[in-house]
Motif scaffolding. Structure first.
Motif, short mmCIF file in Angstrom:
data_model
loop_
_atom_site.label_atom_id
_atom_site.label_comp_id
_atom_site.label_asym_id
_atom_site.label_seq_id
_atom_site.Cartn_x
_atom_site.Cartn_y
_atom_site.Cartn_z
N PHE A 1 0.81 -1.21 0.00
CA PHE A 1 0.00 0.00 0.00
C PHE A 1 0.86 1.28 0.00
N LEU A 2 2.17 1.13 0.14
CA LEU A 2 3.04 2.30 0.12
C LEU A 2 3.21 2.81 -1.31
N PRO A 3 3.45 4.10 -1.48
CA PRO A 3 3.78 4.61 -2.81
C PRO A 3 5.03 3.89 -3.35
N ARG A 4 5.05 3.69 -4.64
CA ARG A 4 6.18 2.97 -5.25
C ARG A 4 7.50 3.67 -4.98
N GLU A 5 7.48 5.00 -4.96
CA GLU A 5 8.73 5.72 -4.75
C GLU A 5 9.31 5.45 -3.37
N ALA A 6 8.44 5.23 -2.38
CA ALA A 6 8.94 4.89 -1.04
C ALA A 6 9.51 3.47 -1.03
N ARG A 7 8.76 2.53 -1.60
CA ARG A 7 9.23 1.13 -1.62
C ARG A 7 10.56 0.99 -2.35
N ASP A 8 10.70 1.73 -3.44
CA ASP A 8 11.87 1.54 -4.30
C ASP A 8 13.07 2.39 -3.91
N HIS A 9 12.85 3.50 -3.19
CA HIS A 9 13.93 4.47 -3.01
C HIS A 9 14.21 4.85 -1.56
N GLU A 10 13.51 4.24 -0.61
CA GLU A 10 13.83 4.46 0.80
C GLU A 10 14.13 3.10 1.42
N THR A 11 15.13 3.07 2.28
CA THR A 11 15.53 1.81 2.89
C THR A 11 14.39 1.22 3.71
N SER A 12 14.18 -0.09 3.58
CA SER A 12 13.09 -0.75 4.30
C SER A 12 13.26 -0.64 5.81
N ALA A 13 14.50 -0.53 6.27
CA ALA A 13 14.76 -0.42 7.71
C ALA A 13 14.18 0.87 8.29
N ALA A 14 13.94 1.86 7.44
CA ALA A 14 13.36 3.12 7.90
C ALA A 14 11.85 3.14 7.78
N LEU A 15 11.26 2.07 7.25
CA LEU A 15 9.83 2.04 6.99
C LEU A 15 9.06 1.05 7.84
N PHE A 16 9.57 -0.19 7.95
CA PHE A 16 8.77 -1.29 8.46
C PHE A 16 9.10 -1.63 9.90
N GLY A 17 8.02 -1.91 10.67
CA GLY A 17 8.17 -2.15 12.09
C GLY A 17 7.60 -3.46 12.57
N GLY A 18 7.65 -4.50 11.73
CA GLY A 18 7.18 -5.81 12.17
C GLY A 18 5.72 -6.07 11.82
N ALA A 19 5.19 -7.15 12.37
CA ALA A 19 3.86 -7.61 11.99
C ALA A 19 2.78 -6.55 12.21
N ASP A 20 2.81 -5.87 13.36
CA ASP A 20 1.81 -4.83 13.62
C ASP A 20 2.40 -3.43 13.51
N GLY A 21 3.67 -3.36 13.10
CA GLY A 21 4.33 -2.07 12.93
C GLY A 21 4.91 -1.48 14.20
N LEU A 22 4.76 -2.16 15.33
CA LEU A 22 5.13 -1.56 16.62
C LEU A 22 6.37 -2.18 17.27
N ASP A 23 7.07 -3.03 16.57
CA ASP A 23 8.23 -3.68 17.18
C ASP A 23 9.22 -2.65 17.72
N LEU A 24 9.57 -1.67 16.91
CA LEU A 24 10.56 -0.69 17.33
C LEU A 24 9.98 0.37 18.25
N VAL A 25 8.68 0.62 18.14
CA VAL A 25 8.02 1.51 19.10
C VAL A 25 8.10 0.89 20.49
N ARG A 26 7.79 -0.40 20.60
CA ARG A 26 7.88 -1.08 21.90
C ARG A 26 9.33 -1.07 22.43
N ARG A 27 10.25 -1.32 21.53
CA ARG A 27 11.65 -1.35 21.97
C ARG A 27 12.10 0.02 22.46
N LEU A 28 11.69 1.06 21.76
CA LEU A 28 12.04 2.41 22.19
C LEU A 28 11.44 2.72 23.55
N ILE A 29 10.17 2.39 23.71
CA ILE A 29 9.53 2.63 25.00
C ILE A 29 10.26 1.89 26.10
#
Length: 258
Positions: free
Chosen positions: A178-206
């Motif tokens: 569902f992301l724009p193609r320009e994001a998928r193709d030109h931004e590193t996935s490590a800066a976009l995705f946060g796991g199954a529900d998107g909150l893996d790194l949010v939980r870790r930060l907290i």
């Protein structure tokens, strides 16, 4: 030119054409060089590269910030986090110690620095090329840390940050389509995705933030509006009192943890 961009799928073709022309004009005083530059910039944009990476900058909260190929481009919705961070740093008083974790090119830190130049600014990210962009935007006013979440901060800073702000990657892995193609193709996935529900790194930060906060310090985190209640529940289990700040669009969410 605008028609060419529109045919390539650029919704705001006229605006983008003006920006590309401006970038070409700023690149050289020689007409032939400017025309060649404009042709190259336009070709990159038509091929799907984000406009901000093409021209090398993004307008954010009244400032022009440097960006680079493959680096996460700050979203305009993050101005809410920037405003909340500026407010929190001001409330902390002169000399407040501030950290932008998962900093990208440092949009929040740049806003804090402009509003409170006396603040002590720290910048952290896991990617060296991203930190290089942040250095261009913050300059000698910041201290820079190569981090894995908050791992990597110098131990002498433990218990000393008045404000920690972050936009951790929070896109659920399954939402990639569902992301724009320009994001998928030109931004590193490590800066976009946060796991199954998107909150893996949010939980870790907290979970990691408590050790680095000063007494009375605050953590400010951008996340998806549909994720806010899950994040608040997790923050409560980690001992934080959490509140939610909604943007005017009612689609942008900042968690405020104390």
């Amino acid at each position: 030119m605008a028609a060419h961009l529109r045919h390539a799928g650029c919704v705001f073709a006229e605006d983008e054409a003006r920006i590309l022309i401006q970038a070409a004009q700023e690149s050289s005083s020689d007409t032939a060089d400017r025309e060649a530059t404009l042709t190259g910039l336009t070709a990159r944009r038509v091929a799907g590269e984000p406009l901000e990476q093409v021209v090398g900058w993004v307008e954010f909260a009244g400032q022009r910030l440097a960006v680079a190929p493959n680096v996460f481009v700050p979203r305009q919705r993050t101005t809410l986090l920037a405003k909340q961070s500026v407010r929190a740093v001001r409330e902390a008083g002169a000399g407040a110690r501030f950290l932008e974790a998962f900093c990208g090119v440092g949009p929040v830190a740049a806003s804090v620095l402009r509003a409170s130049p006396e603040a002590e600014i720290h910048i952290g990210d896991r990617d060296e090329s991203t930190l290089a962009c942040a250095r261009r935007n913050i300059g000698p006013h910041g201290e820079y840390h190569l981090l894995n979440c908050l791992d990597g901060l110098p131990q002498h800073l433990a218990g000393s940050f008045d404000v920690i702000s972050a936009v951790p990657p929070y896109v659920p892995d399954a939402a990639a389509m569902f992301l724009p193609r320009e994001a998928r193709d030109h931004e590193t996935s490590a800066a976009l995705f946060g796991g199954a529900d998107g909150l893996d790194l949010v939980r870790r930060l907290i979970g990691q933030s408590r050790q680095w906060l000063s007494p009375g310090g605050v953590v400010l985190i951008e996340c998806g509006i549909e994720q806010q209640h899950t994040a608040v529940e997790f923050a409560a289990t980690a001992g934080f009192s959490a509140s939610i700040v909604l943007g005017d669009d009612e689609q942008t969410t900042v968690l405020k943890l104390r």
